[in-house]
Design a protein around this motif. Structure first.
Motif, PDB file in Angstrom:
ATOM      1  N   THR A 108       0.825  -1.730  -0.079  1.00  0.00           N
ATOM      2  CA  THR A 108      -0.085   0.037   0.639  1.00  0.00           C
ATOM      3  C   THR A 108       0.718   1.155   0.020  1.00  0.00           C
ATOM      4  OG1 THR A 108      -0.122  -0.488   2.262  1.00  0.00           O
ATOM      5  CG2 THR A 108      -1.911  -0.826   1.351  1.00  0.00           C
ATOM      6  N   GLU A 109       2.213   1.108   0.631  1.00  0.00           N
ATOM      7  CA  GLU A 109       3.200   2.537   0.416  1.00  0.00           C
ATOM      8  C   GLU A 109       3.369   2.520  -1.073  1.00  0.00           C
ATOM      9  OE1 GLU A 109       5.581   1.320   3.612  1.00  0.00           O
ATOM     10  OE2 GLU A 109       4.773   1.568   5.084  1.00  0.00           O
ATOM     11  N   HIS A 110       3.867   1.867  -2.044  1.00  0.00           N
ATOM     12  CA  HIS A 110       4.276   2.149  -3.034  1.00  0.00           C
ATOM     13  C   HIS A 110       2.872   1.782  -3.754  1.00  0.00           C
ATOM     14  CE1 HIS A 110       7.814  -0.049  -1.260  1.00  0.00           C
ATOM     15  NE2 HIS A 110       7.994   0.564  -2.134  1.00  0.00           N
ATOM     16  N   GLY A 111       1.216   2.129  -3.307  1.00  0.00           N
ATOM     17  CA  GLY A 111       0.676   2.587  -3.946  1.00  0.00           C
ATOM     18  C   GLY A 111      -0.698   1.154  -4.789  1.00  0.00           C
ATOM     19  N   TRP A 112       0.091   0.363  -4.474  1.00  0.00           N
ATOM     20  CA  TRP A 112      -1.352  -1.187  -4.673  1.00  0.00           C
ATOM     21  C   TRP A 112      -2.254  -1.106  -3.733  1.00  0.00           C
ATOM     22  CZ3 TRP A 112       0.397  -5.018  -8.158  1.00  0.00           C
ATOM     23  CH2 TRP A 112       1.323  -4.590  -9.033  1.00  0.00           C
ATOM     24  N   SER A 113      -3.292  -1.789  -4.564  1.00  0.00           N
ATOM     25  CA  SER A 113      -4.708  -2.258  -3.749  1.00  0.00           C
ATOM     26  C   SER A 113      -4.232  -3.273  -3.595  1.00  0.00           C
ATOM     27  CB  SER A 113      -5.643  -1.907  -4.804  1.00  0.00           C
ATOM     28  OG  SER A 113      -5.870  -0.262  -5.173  1.00  0.00           O
ATOM     29  N   VAL A 114      -4.653  -3.675  -1.998  1.00  0.00           N
ATOM     30  CA  VAL A 114      -5.202  -5.142  -1.332  1.00  0.00           C
ATOM     31  C   VAL A 114      -6.042  -6.278  -0.765  1.00  0.00           C
ATOM     32  CG1 VAL A 114      -3.377  -6.521   0.198  1.00  0.00           C
ATOM     33  CG2 VAL A 114      -1.838  -4.956  -0.924  1.00  0.00           C
ATOM     34  N   VAL A 115      -6.483  -6.653  -1.623  1.00  0.00           N
ATOM     35  CA  VAL A 115      -7.608  -7.504  -1.068  1.00  0.00           C
ATOM     36  C   VAL A 115      -6.966  -9.157  -0.769  1.00  0.00           C
ATOM     37  CG1 VAL A 115      -9.598  -8.055  -2.349  1.00  0.00           C
ATOM     38  CG2 VAL A 115      -8.928  -6.119  -3.454  1.00  0.00           C
ATOM     39  N   VAL A 116      -7.720  -9.220   0.389  1.00  0.00           N
ATOM     40  CA  VAL A 116      -7.665 -10.047   1.001  1.00  0.00           C
ATOM     41  C   VAL A 116      -8.937 -10.985   0.533  1.00  0.00           C
ATOM     42  CG1 VAL A 116      -6.651 -11.479   3.224  1.00  0.00           C
ATOM     43  CG2 VAL A 116      -5.743  -9.485   2.631  1.00  0.00           C
ATOM     44  N   VAL A 117      -8.776 -12.330   0.562  1.00  0.00           N
ATOM     45  CA  VAL A 117      -9.938 -13.295   0.419  1.00  0.00           C
ATOM     46  C   VAL A 117      -9.885 -14.061   1.507  1.00  0.00           C
ATOM     47  CG1 VAL A 117     -11.338 -14.501  -1.475  1.00  0.00           C
ATOM     48  CG2 VAL A 117     -10.386 -12.560  -1.944  1.00  0.00           C
ATOM     49  N   TRP A 118     -10.584 -14.644   2.043  1.00  0.00           N
ATOM     50  CA  TRP A 118     -10.714 -15.384   3.721  1.00  0.00           C
ATOM     51  C   TRP A 118     -11.315 -16.968   2.854  1.00  0.00           C
ATOM     52  CZ3 TRP A 118      -6.898 -15.404   7.186  1.00  0.00           C
ATOM     53  CH2 TRP A 118      -6.618 -14.011   7.618  1.00  0.00           C
ATOM     54  N   GLU A 119     -10.358 -18.244   2.830  1.00  0.00           N
ATOM     55  CA  GLU A 119     -10.706 -19.194   2.495  1.00  0.00           C
ATOM     56  C   GLU A 119     -11.752 -20.122   2.123  1.00  0.00           C
ATOM     57  OE1 GLU A 119      -9.325 -24.197   3.557  1.00  0.00           O
ATOM     58  OE2 GLU A 119      -8.722 -22.194   4.342  1.00  0.00           O
ATOM     59  N   CYS A 120     -12.958 -19.046   4.114  1.00  0.00           N
ATOM     60  CA  CYS A 120     -14.450 -19.470   3.789  1.00  0.00           C
ATOM     61  C   CYS A 120     -15.035 -18.588   3.102  1.00  0.00           C
ATOM     62  CB  CYS A 120     -14.662 -19.419   5.501  1.00  0.00           C
ATOM     63  SG  CYS A 120     -14.546 -17.722   5.876  1.00  0.00           S
ATOM     64  N   GLN A 121     -14.543 -17.388   2.295  1.00  0.00           N
ATOM     65  CA  GLN A 121     -15.306 -16.973   1.843  1.00  0.00           C
ATOM     66  C   GLN A 121     -15.836 -17.418   0.077  1.00  0.00           C
ATOM     67  OE1 GLN A 121     -12.770 -13.085   2.234  1.00  0.00           O
ATOM     68  NE2 GLN A 121     -15.224 -12.242   2.039  1.00  0.00           N
ATOM     69  N   THR A 122     -14.705 -18.390   0.049  1.00  0.00           N
ATOM     70  CA  THR A 122     -15.027 -19.261  -1.348  1.00  0.00           C
ATOM     71  C   THR A 122     -15.515 -20.191  -1.095  1.00  0.00           C
ATOM     72  OG1 THR A 122     -13.274 -21.431  -0.574  1.00  0.00           O
ATOM     73  CG2 THR A 122     -12.656 -18.500  -2.136  1.00  0.00           C
ATOM     74  N   LYS A 123     -16.396 -20.276  -0.120  1.00  0.00           N
ATOM     75  CA  LYS A 123     -17.443 -21.084  -0.228  1.00  0.00           C
ATOM     76  C   LYS A 123     -18.689 -21.285  -1.194  1.00  0.00           C
ATOM     77  CE  LYS A 123     -14.898 -23.438   2.236  1.00  0.00           C
ATOM     78  NZ  LYS A 123     -13.672 -25.364   2.102  1.00  0.00           N
ATOM     79  N   ASP A 124     -19.281 -19.828  -1.268  1.00  0.00           N
ATOM     80  CA  ASP A 124     -20.317 -19.152  -1.601  1.00  0.00           C
ATOM     81  C   ASP A 124     -19.715 -18.486  -2.865  1.00  0.00           C
ATOM     82  OD1 ASP A 124     -22.473 -18.071  -2.492  1.00  0.00           O
ATOM     83  OD2 ASP A 124     -23.400 -17.347  -0.330  1.00  0.00           O
ATOM     84  N   PHE A 125     -19.768 -19.421  -3.664  1.00  0.00           N
ATOM     85  CA  PHE A 125     -19.177 -18.859  -5.188  1.00  0.00           C
ATOM     86  C   PHE A 125     -20.017 -17.382  -5.629  1.00  0.00           C
ATOM     87  CE2 PHE A 125     -18.784 -18.223  -9.832  1.00  0.00           C
ATOM     88  CZ  PHE A 125     -17.123 -18.113  -9.994  1.00  0.00           C
ATOM     89  N   ASP A 126     -20.801 -16.734  -5.188  1.00  0.00           N
ATOM     90  CA  ASP A 126     -22.639 -16.070  -5.380  1.00  0.00           C
ATOM     91  C   ASP A 126     -21.928 -14.723  -4.611  1.00  0.00           C
ATOM     92  OD1 ASP A 126     -23.401 -17.216  -7.850  1.00  0.00           O
ATOM     93  OD2 ASP A 126     -25.092 -18.050  -6.697  1.00  0.00           O
ATOM     94  N   ARG A 127     -21.999 -15.626  -3.196  1.00  0.00           N
ATOM     95  CA  ARG A 127     -22.345 -14.373  -2.423  1.00  0.00           C
ATOM     96  C   ARG A 127     -19.842 -13.836  -2.607  1.00  0.00           C
ATOM     97  NH1 ARG A 127     -21.416 -14.243   3.851  1.00  0.00           N
ATOM     98  NH2 ARG A 127     -20.941 -12.181   5.117  1.00  0.00           N
ATOM     99  N   LEU A 128     -18.480 -14.251  -2.903  1.00  0.00           N
ATOM    100  CA  LEU A 128     -17.505 -14.027  -3.396  1.00  0.00           C
ATOM    101  C   LEU A 128     -17.700 -12.848  -5.165  1.00  0.00           C
ATOM    102  CD1 LEU A 128     -14.492 -14.276  -3.108  1.00  0.00           C
ATOM    103  CD2 LEU A 128     -14.700 -16.489  -4.307  1.00  0.00           C
ATOM    104  N   LEU A 129     -18.689 -13.606  -6.311  1.00  0.00           N
ATOM    105  CA  LEU A 129     -18.055 -12.375  -7.015  1.00  0.00           C
ATOM    106  C   LEU A 129     -18.508 -10.904  -6.268  1.00  0.00           C
ATOM    107  CD1 LEU A 129     -19.917 -15.195  -9.476  1.00  0.00           C
ATOM    108  CD2 LEU A 129     -18.063 -13.609  -9.742  1.00  0.00           C
ATOM    109  N   LYS A 130     -19.956 -11.057  -5.182  1.00  0.00           N
ATOM    110  CA  LYS A 130     -20.336  -9.542  -5.370  1.00  0.00           C
ATOM    111  C   LYS A 130     -19.336  -8.896  -4.268  1.00  0.00           C
ATOM    112  CE  LYS A 130     -24.258  -7.972  -2.753  1.00  0.00           C
ATOM    113  NZ  LYS A 130     -24.918  -7.940  -0.932  1.00  0.00           N
TER     114      LYS A 130
END
Length: 146
Positions: A106-128
């Motif tokens: 983030t200090e170098h201007g990057w956007s960081v997104v963290v996706v947790w393993e449990c979030q991948t269990k519901d594909f439609d919600r993950l997409l949203k």
């Protein structure tokens, strides 16, 4: 009290845990393709080696396992009952390494997104959630440029 010796069965089990191309990672990549996001894998030259990278947008996506990266409040982030001091120290190092990598990016201007393993269990919600995260990072990048 001394820690019990390493259980060879547990050790063998832990050796089989893959570092890349895990099921949660494959699900996130499928979701990104569905959203039309172009990406490259394994940003090895970036802090923390993000799992998915879009250099044009300066976007780094980490797909974290809840157990290894200690997802707060998640039932998947349990602590083994044996050798607890070893595991606590290991998890603390993992969390600190993740925090430091995210901060440097983030200090170098990057956007960081963290996706947790449990979030991948519901594909439609993950997409949203990915759509919302990505639209926020893209909008904030555009307003930063002025």
């Amino acid at each position: 009290m001394a820690e019990p010796p390493v259980d060879p069965r547990r050790s063998e089990l832990m050796k089989r845990v893959r570092r890349r191309d895990t099921t949660p990672e494959l699900i996130v990549r499928r979701a990104l393709r569905r959203l039309g996001v172009h990406y490259r894998l394994q940003g090895k030259d970036l802090p923390g080696n993000p799992d998915v990278v879009n250099r044009r947008r300066k976007l780094a996506i980490f797909v974290h396992g809840c157990f290894w990266h200690r997802h707060p409040g998640c039932r998947l982030s349990s602590t083994p009952k044996t050798r607890t001091e070893f595991w606590k120290a290991k998890f603390a190092r993992n969390v600190e390494r993740d925090r430091r990598a995210e901060m440097i990016l983030t200090e170098h201007g990057w956007s960081v997104v963290v996706v947790w393993e449990c979030q991948t269990k519901d594909f439609d919600r993950l997409l949203k959630e990915l759509r919302e995260s990505l639209s926020t990072t893209i909008v904030s990048k555009a307003t930063d440029r002025g």
